[in-house]
Enzyme design. Structure first.
Site, PDB file in Angstrom:
ATOM      1  N   PRO A 228     -15.107  16.635   6.379  1.00 46.56           N
ATOM      2  CG  PRO A 228     -13.158  15.539   6.809  1.00 46.56           C
ATOM      3  CD  PRO A 228     -14.486  15.755   7.407  1.00 46.56           C
ATOM      4  CB  THR A 229     -18.312  13.826   3.725  1.00 42.31           C
ATOM      5  OG1 THR A 229     -17.415  12.694   4.134  1.00 42.31           O
ATOM      6  CG2 THR A 229     -19.363  13.615   2.647  1.00 42.31           C
TER       7      THR A 229
ATOM      8  CB  THR B  95     -20.284  14.493   7.983  1.00 43.94           C
ATOM      9  OG1 THR B  95     -20.547  15.603   8.905  1.00 43.94           O
ATOM     10  CG2 THR B  95     -20.720  13.348   9.004  1.00 43.94           C
TER      11      THR B  95
ATOM     12  CG  LEU C 262     -10.738  -2.789  -4.429  1.00 43.77           C
ATOM     13  CD1 LEU C 262     -10.243  -2.937  -3.017  1.00 43.77           C
ATOM     14  CD2 LEU C 262     -10.978  -3.846  -5.097  1.00 43.77           C
TER      15      LEU C 262
ATOM     16  CG  HIS D  20       3.298 -11.411 -16.104  1.00 46.37           C
ATOM     17  ND1 HIS D  20       3.990 -11.378 -14.825  1.00 46.37           N
ATOM     18  CD2 HIS D  20       4.151 -10.915 -17.087  1.00 46.37           C
ATOM     19  CE1 HIS D  20       4.996 -10.835 -15.102  1.00 46.37           C
ATOM     20  NE2 HIS D  20       5.184 -10.118 -16.314  1.00 46.37           N
TER      21      HIS D  20
ATOM     22  CD  GLU E  87       1.091 -12.459 -12.783  1.00 47.60           C
ATOM     23  OE1 GLU E  87       1.359 -13.535 -13.301  1.00 47.60           O
ATOM     24  OE2 GLU E  87       2.119 -11.312 -12.756  1.00 47.60           O
TER      25      GLU E  87
ATOM     26  CB  CYS F   8       7.602 -12.980 -15.962  1.00 46.64           C
ATOM     27  SG  CYS F   8       8.337 -12.017 -17.440  1.00 46.64           S
ATOM     28  CG  LEU F   9      13.573 -12.040 -13.023  1.00 40.99           C
ATOM     29  CD1 LEU F   9      14.441 -11.488 -13.976  1.00 40.99           C
ATOM     30  CD2 LEU F   9      13.418 -10.943 -11.612  1.00 40.99           C
TER      31      LEU F   9
ATOM     32  N   GLY G 163      -9.847   3.228  -2.099  1.00 42.43           N
ATOM     33  CA  GLY G 163     -10.603   2.034  -2.840  1.00 42.43           C
ATOM     34  C   GLY G 163     -11.348   2.463  -3.855  1.00 42.43           C
TER      35      GLY G 163
HETATM   36  N1  GLN Z   1      13.261  -8.512 -16.735  1.00 40.24           N
HETATM   37  C1  GLN Z   1      12.790  -9.344 -17.270  1.00 40.24           C
HETATM   38  C2  GLN Z   1      12.565  -9.349 -18.801  1.00 40.24           C
HETATM   39  O1  GLN Z   1      12.591  -8.190 -19.150  1.00 40.24           O
HETATM   40  C3  GLN Z   1      11.812 -10.203 -16.849  1.00 40.24           C
HETATM   41  C4  GLN Z   1      10.375  -9.186 -16.920  1.00 40.24           C
HETATM   42  C5  GLN Z   1       9.233  -9.654 -16.038  1.00 40.24           C
HETATM   43  O2  GLN Z   1       9.300 -10.327 -15.172  1.00 40.24           O
HETATM   44  N2  GLN Z   1       8.056  -9.299 -16.291  1.00 40.24           N
HETATM   45  O3  GLN Z   1      12.469 -10.089 -19.995  1.00 40.24           O
END
Ligand code: GLN
Length: 549
Positions: free
Chosen positions: A193-194, A191, A23, A515, A517, A390-391, A20
């Site tokens: 490994p540290t 300890t 993070l 996307h 996200e 997207c897809l 991590g």
């Molecule tokens: N494979 C699809 C494309 O290239 C969708 C890509 C994706 O979901 N990022 O358009």
């Protein structure tokens, strides 16, 4: 430079990978930001690929995309989520990029007949890029990928060692992250490994001032003392990062351990105490949400590699924070749907035939797509909230074309050379030969249709979102699909590219070509995810009430 010189924090890792480090870097950044400092982060990747864009998700995990269209390491996603500031292509570079630049310089004759070497030419290029990313910030947290001692990361280690002399000792802090494993048979934390890992780092001329020890449980103060003694680090600079319930607890934990105080002290920075109220609120809602649970079925191909959906699963959890509920993600294998039928697979994965929501994430290639299309049909017919990404938008368009617009052989050019391509490649993509960095990448504007769900969720007419794909909705079929009831609620400002689709007479059915996200963070959950989870929550409450009646 904004007057004050930038202070650098270099974070190296030891013992094993997956501790991590990303993070931790992000949480350090968040803590210093909470003290009012202007913070940026940088990830150095030791591999030779120019970027991770061409790597398989099973090798590399998620490819994170920045506004300026760089395909980067997923740690940049953590950085953005923790500091809430967009990263750019400056914030991640690989050995491949470093060598590419140096070799191009050499071919141009820039080195005037000299022998081109790792030291100083490669290390100089690494330092140039670090200084570029840091320019204008109070603090630059630099995460060195890999583990100290790996052959590949040596030039990075050497460069960050040199940089201390370049920018001045008082502006540089080295932090080393290690593992303190628990050995059950001996009932002891170890300890050793540290100690070895710090010794190795010292051998390269870097003596860390702070050691962050990852462990399963809280370490005994005696162990901190031991590490302090053997590793030549102050006892209060041995920070214990034991396992926490949520990654968003990390800034609070590190603060409790005194990390930000030590950092400020060692770098000679004067600030007030950090304001951590956001993180406290986030922790409260993630650990004890008030409004119950929802189950989202995520139907994908790489279900065995959850790392490749990192930003997505985080964005879903942020929506849980916004709705004060816990979101359980059931990873559903789309190929299993093809083999066994959807209801059985959903029941097995979610414990119910009707999950509270169905989400189809991005993806590449034909494998498993019929299962995804089946999942769209199921969500559409059963009125289950559906979110396609997207897809996922391409799957939803194909399903709608086949079942509602009478285009029974509808498909995407990505999957087949036969059929009706309701999803197709744009002309410029057809001319592209290279695979690396050639998709539609990065931020693009999108105009939202009045009266649409998208418009009301975003509360805006124009938005910007990040893309990573080659294929698009084929404009030749827009009229037909539209007549059959598909709403194109988001378009590029020139009207040429479809960005969002919706179905009106459905509780919640929306899909996007981009996307979303990548732009969600726990402090600013994304409106589409928030809306989707709110719809799923409404369904789950309704179902619970029906059961009670
Ligand atoms: N494979 C699809 C494309 O290239 C969708 C890509 C994706 O979901 N990022 O358009």
């Amino acid at each position: 430079m904004n007057g004050r010189p930038t202070k650098f924090i270099f974070l190296t890792g030891g013992v094993v990978s997956s501790l991590g480090k990303g993070l931790s870097a992000a949480a350090i950044g968040a803590l210093l930001q909470a003290r009012g400092l202007k913070v940026t982060l940088l990830k150095l990747d030791p591999y030779i690929n120019v970027d991770p864009g061409t790597m398989s998700p099973t090798q590399h995990g998620e490819v994170f995309v920045t506004d300026d269209g760089a395909e980067t390491d997923l740690d940049l996603g953590h950085y953005e989520r923790f500091i809430g500031r967009p990263m750019s292509r400056k914030n991640n570079f690989t050995s491949g990029q470093v060598y590419e630049t140096v070799i191009a310089n050499e071919r141009r004759g820039d080195y005037l007949g000299g022998t081109v070497q790792v030291i100083p030419h490669i290390t100089d290029e690494i330092k140039r890029r670090i200084l570029l990313a840091a320019d204008g910030f109070d603090i630059c947290v630099v995460e060195v990928g890999g583990i100290v001692g790996d052959i590949e990361s040596l030039p990075f280690i050497e460069a960050i060692r040199q940089l201390r002399a370049d920018v001045g000792h008082s502006h540089v802090l080295y932090i080393h992250l290690t593992l303190v494993p628990y050995i059950a048979a001996a009932d002891e934390f170890k300890t050793k490994p540290t100690q070895h890992s710090v010794k190795e780092l010292t051998g390269f001329g870097i003596l860390p001032s702070i050691i962050i020890c990852r462990s399963e449980n809280l370490l005994d103060p005696k162990l901190k003392k031991k590490i302090s003694l053997f590793c030549d680090v102050r006892e209060d600079c041995v920070i214990n990062a034991y396992d926490v319930r949520s990654i968003y607890e990390l800034p609070l934990l590190l603060h409790k351990e005194g990390l930000d105080d030590r950092v400020c002290e060692l770098l000679n920075i004067w600030t007030g105490a950090p304001n951590l109220s956001d993180w406290e609120h986030i922790l409260r809602t993630t650990t004890s949400p008030q409004r119950g649970n929802v189950t989202i079925a995520m139907v994908g191909k790489y279900v065995d590699l959850k790392e490749s959906y990192k930003s997505l699963s985080e964005a879903i959890h942020h929506a849980g924070i916004a709705n004060d509920c816990r979101v359980m993600i059931a990873y559903v294998d789309s190929e299993a749907i093809e083999r066994e039928g959807i209801e059985g697979v959903l029941s097995r994965a979610c414990g119910t035939k009707t999950p509270d929501g169905i989400l189809i994430p991005g993806g590449f290639g034909v494998r498993g797509t019929e299962g995804k299309i089946e999942a769209v049909r199921y969500a559409r017919e059963k009125g289950i909230p559906f979110f396609g990404i997207c897809l996922g938008l391409q799957m939803a368009t194909i399903e709608f074309a086949r079942s509602q617009a009478g285009i029974i052989d509808a498909t995407s050019r990505e999957f087949s050379d036969q059929g009706t391509f309701v999803i197709d490649m744009m002309e410029e993509q057809k001319r592209t030969r290279d695979m690396g960095g050639t998709m539609r990448l990065g931020s693009y504007p999108c105009a939202l249709a009045a009266g649409s769900r998208a418009r009301s969720l975003y509360e805006a007419e124009m938005i910007n979102e990040r893309h990573r794909h080659r294929f698009e909705v084929n404009n030749d079929f827009r009229e037909k699909l539209s007549k059959a009831g598909l709403l194109f609620s988001g378009l590029s400002p020139d009207g040429f590219l479809v960005e969002i689709i919706e179905i009106k007479d459905h509780p919640w059915f929306l899909a996007v070509q981009y996307h979303p996200e990548f732009k969600s963070s726990p402090r600013a959950p994304h409106p589409l995810f928030t809306g989707f989870v709110a719809a799923a929550l409404a369904q789950s409450v309704e179902r619970r009430e029906k059961k009670d009646r």
